[in-house]
Scaffold this motif. Structure first.
Motif: not given
Length: 427
Positions: A203-223
């Motif tokens: 987010g700080w680097r300004g990543a705009r693809s929602l797929k990036v947050y989707g993958v990281l969000g799924a991993l974050l949810w599991f952990f």
């Protein structure tokens, strides 16, 4: 030919959507309640506890339908809540100090007083741990009731109630994270922290693809799920990482100028398509994700949550001190806390009432804040195991929410009648 529709502001569209969500919640909650008290109540219990397993490599998640909904789908709801909180704090109603102070003071009073009333009534008893149940407000139901009154209610009251519920949701998230968390697994907690750090960096680097947050969000949810924190906290954490940034107007101006240049039809069409793509990409990731999630949460997540959790079998348990504590907190503690907190903020000069909003309107908002449905049912599942106490809690939430809606609607209708100018009588 249908008549042209007048353009709506984003806030007006939001209010309309939440009002419909409230109606949908009422229908699914009623369906669940009738099902749980019908001759087919055993089928409802079987449906709640039906297990589904998800296997990824050597990791397997085997959860019941109720847990998949409460731990999985509700994480998406909390992601949307987190996005709304962040947007309102940065560029919305809570970005103004005086408006934020009014909503913050009202929300603080509306959480502390209900929790205190419940705790006093249930002190030392088996239901003492449910003090967090009457602390939350269901924004969909509350705005749905306001929508029934239409233009009789000043828009400032709707804005205040929305801001109040958003601050209230933030408080509920903190309560869940701090007080309704089981034993922590430090290894998975560390993995969750690393994943969240990666999302914050993206987010700080300004990543705009929602797929990036989707993958990281799924991993974050599991952990987070495996760490012992409630899995829905992952949704709020991810929301904090999704960037919201103002677009560069210079790019739009040049593209508009290019699209307006004369040329052949296919050239102008290509320019307009390029401009359309540019406008789509110009939306911040937070806005795009919020707009994408809102229909899913409205039409899927909340109705399914209500269907799975609102089925309270009256035969299985009765009304006890847990129910009375929740009803006391939502029906008396909420309005007293909301109005009292707002009055103190205005009295000390840190806030002021919205335009055309009176203290009579604020009492109505306080009554509607007693509609705790979604969040209160959610906290009930965290506070109590299956059994009589959970049944009491859910009955208390359902009864208090219905009464709060009726009282709030009746009070605001009466206030609007009093405020309406009387027509002169004929001699």
């Amino acid at each position: 030919m249908s008549p042209p529709t007048s353009p709506q502001t984003p806030f007006a569209r939001f209010v309309h959507s939440e009002a419909f969500a409230g109606l949908l919640l009422i229908c699914t909650a009623l369906l669940a309640f009738l099902w749980a008290n019908s001759p087919w109540r055993e089928a409802y219990a079987t449906f709640q506890h039906l297990h589904f397993a998800l296997t990824l490599g050597s990791a397997t998640l085997d959860l019941s339908v109720q847990h998949w909904v409460n731990d999985g789908l509700m994480a998406v709801f909390f992601l949307l809540v987190g996005l709304e909180i962040k947007r309102e704090l940065l560029i919305g109603e809570l970005s103004s100090r005086r408006r934020a102070s009014l909503a913050g003071a009202a929300a603080a009073g509306g959480m502390l007083l209900p929790g205190l009333m419940y705790a006093l009534l249930n002190a030392g008893g088996p239901g003492a741990g449910g003090w967090g149940v009457p602390m939350a407000t269901d924004i969909a139901f509350a705005l749905g009731v306001l929508a029934l009154l239409g233009s009789r209610i000043p828009i400032g009251l709707k804005v205040f109630l929305t801001a109040l519920a958003i601050v209230d949701d933030l408080g509920a998230v903190l309560v869940i994270a701090l007080f309704y968390t089981s034993n922590l697994d430090l290894a998975f907690l560390g993995l969750a922290a690393l994943t969240w750090s990666a999302a914050l960096y993206a987010g700080w680097r300004g990543a705009r693809s929602l797929k990036v947050y989707g993958v990281l969000g799924a991993l974050l949810w599991f952990f987070v799920l495996r760490s012992g924190l409630h899995a829905t906290i992952a949704g709020v954490l991810l929301a904090l990482a999704v960037p919201i940034r103002k677009p560069d107007p210079a790019g739009y101006l040049s593209s508009l100028t290019a699209a307006a240049r004369p040329g052949r039809g296919e050239q102008v069409g290509a320019r307009l398509r390029d401009l359309e793509d540019l406008l789509e990409r110009a939306q911040s990731p937070l806005h795009r994700l919020e707009h994408a999630l809102h229909p899913f949460v409205t039409f899927v997540v909340l109705p399914v949550f209500a269907l799975v959790n609102a089925g309270v079998s009256v035969v299985a348990g009765g009304v006890g001190t847990v129910s009375f504590g929740i009803m006391l907190g939502l029906l008396l503690g909420k309005p007293l806390g909301v109005v009292g907190g707002a009055w103190l903020a205005v009295r000390f000069g840190v806030a002021s009432l919205p335009r055309r909003v009176t203290w009579g309107h604020m009492i109505g908002a306080g009554l509607l804040a007693g509609i705790g449905f979604t969040m209160s049912l959610f906290v009930s599942n965290l506070a109590f195991e299956e059994g009589a106490l959970l049944t009491q809690a859910k009955l208390g939430v359902l009864m208090a929410s219905v009464l709060a809606a009726v009282l709030g609607l009746g009070w605001l209708w009466w206030i609007s009648r009093q405020a309406r100018p009387q027509a002169p009588s004929k001699a």
